[in-house]
Design a protein around this motif. Structure first.
Motif, PDB file in Angstrom:
ATOM      1  N   VAL A 210      -5.092   6.253  -0.718  1.00 50.09           N
ATOM      2  CA  VAL A 210      -4.387   4.973  -0.700  1.00 50.09           C
ATOM      3  C   VAL A 210      -4.393   4.384  -2.106  1.00 50.09           C
ATOM      4  CG1 VAL A 210      -4.362   2.618   0.186  1.00 50.09           C
ATOM      5  CG2 VAL A 210      -4.970   4.503   1.702  1.00 50.09           C
ATOM      6  N   TYR A 211      -3.211   4.017  -2.583  1.00 47.47           N
ATOM      7  CA  TYR A 211      -3.059   3.281  -3.831  1.00 47.47           C
ATOM      8  C   TYR A 211      -2.270   2.011  -3.533  1.00 47.47           C
ATOM      9  CZ  TYR A 211      -4.743   7.423  -6.269  1.00 47.47           C
ATOM     10  OH  TYR A 211      -5.521   8.466  -6.703  1.00 47.47           O
ATOM     11  N   TYR A 212      -2.119   1.182  -4.533  1.00 48.89           N
ATOM     12  CA  TYR A 212      -1.479  -0.114  -4.338  1.00 48.89           C
ATOM     13  C   TYR A 212      -0.415  -0.344  -5.397  1.00 48.89           C
ATOM     14  CZ  TYR A 212      -5.532  -0.782  -1.383  1.00 48.89           C
ATOM     15  OH  TYR A 212      -6.486  -0.615  -0.421  1.00 48.89           O
ATOM     16  N   LEU A 213       0.772  -0.735  -4.945  1.00 49.12           N
ATOM     17  CA  LEU A 213       1.774  -1.258  -5.864  1.00 49.12           C
ATOM     18  C   LEU A 213       1.499  -2.743  -6.026  1.00 49.12           C
ATOM     19  CD1 LEU A 213       5.136   0.385  -4.724  1.00 49.12           C
ATOM     20  CD2 LEU A 213       3.796   0.920  -6.761  1.00 49.12           C
ATOM     21  N   HIS A 214       1.430  -3.194  -7.267  1.00 52.40           N
ATOM     22  CA  HIS A 214       1.101  -4.601  -7.532  1.00 52.40           C
ATOM     23  C   HIS A 214       2.171  -5.212  -8.424  1.00 52.40           C
ATOM     24  CE1 HIS A 214      -0.935  -8.048  -9.465  1.00 52.40           C
ATOM     25  NE2 HIS A 214      -1.608  -8.127  -8.326  1.00 52.40           N
TER      26      HIS A 214
ATOM     27  N   ARG B  69       0.819  -1.202   0.000  1.00 49.44           N
ATOM     28  CA  ARG B  69       0.000   0.000   0.000  1.00 49.44           C
ATOM     29  C   ARG B  69       0.859   1.262   0.000  1.00 49.44           C
ATOM     30  NH1 ARG B  69      -1.438  -1.213   5.267  1.00 49.44           N
ATOM     31  NH2 ARG B  69       0.411  -2.508   4.966  1.00 49.44           N
ATOM     32  N   LEU B  70       0.362   2.268  -0.706  1.00 49.75           N
ATOM     33  CA  LEU B  70       0.994   3.579  -0.759  1.00 49.75           C
ATOM     34  C   LEU B  70      -0.019   4.636  -0.348  1.00 49.75           C
ATOM     35  CD1 LEU B  70       2.721   3.610  -4.284  1.00 49.75           C
ATOM     36  CD2 LEU B  70       3.827   3.126  -2.102  1.00 49.75           C
ATOM     37  N   VAL B  71       0.449   5.676   0.304  1.00 52.71           N
ATOM     38  CA  VAL B  71      -0.359   6.882   0.479  1.00 52.71           C
ATOM     39  C   VAL B  71       0.341   7.985  -0.293  1.00 52.71           C
ATOM     40  CG1 VAL B  71      -1.096   8.648   2.114  1.00 52.71           C
ATOM     41  CG2 VAL B  71      -1.395   6.232   2.668  1.00 52.71           C
ATOM     42  N   VAL B  72      -0.400   8.633  -1.187  1.00 56.86           N
ATOM     43  CA  VAL B  72       0.206   9.618  -2.083  1.00 56.86           C
ATOM     44  C   VAL B  72      -0.792  10.725  -2.390  1.00 56.86           C
ATOM     45  CG1 VAL B  72      -0.451   8.237  -4.109  1.00 56.86           C
ATOM     46  CG2 VAL B  72       1.380   9.918  -4.314  1.00 56.86           C
ATOM     47  N   ARG B  73      -0.269  11.916  -2.643  1.00 56.90           N
ATOM     48  CA  ARG B  73      -1.060  13.043  -3.111  1.00 56.90           C
ATOM     49  C   ARG B  73      -0.597  13.340  -4.537  1.00 56.90           C
ATOM     50  NH1 ARG B  73      -2.851  16.620   0.481  1.00 56.90           N
ATOM     51  NH2 ARG B  73      -0.995  16.354   1.779  1.00 56.90           N
ATOM     52  N   PHE B  74      -1.483  13.111  -5.505  1.00 57.36           N
ATOM     53  CA  PHE B  74      -1.067  13.274  -6.892  1.00 57.36           C
ATOM     54  C   PHE B  74      -1.034  14.735  -7.340  1.00 57.36           C
ATOM     55  CE2 PHE B  74      -1.954   8.694  -7.482  1.00 57.36           C
ATOM     56  CZ  PHE B  74      -0.800   8.355  -8.162  1.00 57.36           C
TER      57      PHE B  74
ATOM     58  N   VAL C  76      -8.964  -4.306  -6.975  1.00 52.68           N
ATOM     59  CA  VAL C  76      -7.905  -3.325  -7.188  1.00 52.68           C
ATOM     60  C   VAL C  76      -7.690  -3.257  -8.692  1.00 52.68           C
ATOM     61  CG1 VAL C  76      -5.490  -2.720  -6.806  1.00 52.68           C
ATOM     62  CG2 VAL C  76      -6.815  -3.776  -4.962  1.00 52.68           C
ATOM     63  N   MET C  77      -7.953  -2.090  -9.263  1.00 48.83           N
ATOM     64  CA  MET C  77      -7.875  -1.897 -10.712  1.00 48.83           C
ATOM     65  C   MET C  77      -6.670  -1.038 -11.069  1.00 48.83           C
ATOM     66  SD  MET C  77     -10.672  -0.193 -13.318  1.00 48.83           S
ATOM     67  CE  MET C  77     -11.740  -1.633 -13.311  1.00 48.83           C
TER      68      MET C  77
END
Length: 237
Positions: free
Chosen positions: A142-146, A129-134, A193-194
């Protein structure tokens, strides 16, 4: 390792490693929760056993205790330390990377955050999991590295925690976001998760996307679809 502490009921969610006594019942590693509110403890236990532990939330030094009978407020034991997310810079953006077992925790707050879902995916073997501000004025998300290439994420977590190099380990990763979709053929709803293709964290995002493996069929009816599904999220409510 205590990963969060706070909230209305002073709940601590922890990733614990047990000795032989508890390992026989819970396994060598598990997620456990602590609270100072006895009624909240009953709610968290969901009918299971409740144990009492003496914890300093600042130092997170856990003493050794003996276990009491099931269903009573008895002791738990273990040792741990506070573990936070790891700050990385990917291209022009600063992100917070969460190793396995470390729950997302931000003083600012994270948009559309689902704590139960975070617990569910905290140990996923192919995602981190990542927390990021684009964008400058947008909220944290929250985004996901897969990975679909078999990268050893436990070893990656260990190297990142030591401050070692990680560039090659992220080479096979794409970025995903948790969303709800519905199969056009059978109407089944899925939490997934897309692939997130709009805001790329990597300069070679297109090449990564093309090389990646996806779930190409509905998990209910088996019909092939065009959605770039990285993972199905099991129900958690």
């Amino acid at each position: 390792m205590v990963s969060t502490w706070g909230g209305e009921h002073r709940v601590a969610h922890a990733h614990a490693e047990f000795g032989q006594e508890f390992a026989r019942e819970f396994g060598p590693r598990t997620m456990i929760s602590f609270t100072t509110d006895p009624e909240k403890a009953k709610e968290l236990a969901k009918g299971g056993p409740i144990y009492r532990a003496m914890i300093d939330p600042c130092e997170a030094n856990w003493g050794e205790h003996r276990r009491r009978g099931e269903g009573s407020l008895g002791p738990a034991h273990g040792e741990g330390r506070i573990v936070e997310g790891l700050t990385l810079r990917l291209g022009r953006r600063e992100v917070v990377y969460y190793p396995a077992g470390v729950l997302v925790n931000s003083d600012e707050g994270v948009a559309d955050f689902d704590e139960l879902e975070d617990r569910l995916l905290a140990e996923h073997p192919r995602m981190r999991r990542l927390v990021v501000r684009f964008r400058p004025m947008s909220p944290l998300r929250v985004y996901y590295l897969h990975w679909s290439n078999g990268t050893d994420l436990a070893e990656l977590d260990a190297r990142l925690s030591r401050g070692a190099g990680w560039g090659e380990d992220l080479g096979g990763a794409v970025v995903g976001e948790a969303v709800d979709i519905q199969c056009r053929n059978c109407g089944a709803s899925h939490r997934i998760v897309m692939l997130e293709a709009t805001d790329a964290l990597f300069d070679d995002a297109l090449a990564r996307t093309r090389a990646h493996a996806y779930h190409e069929h509905c998990a209910v009816c088996g019909v092939r679809w065009t959605a770039s599904v990285l993972e199905f999220i099991p129900p958690h409510l």
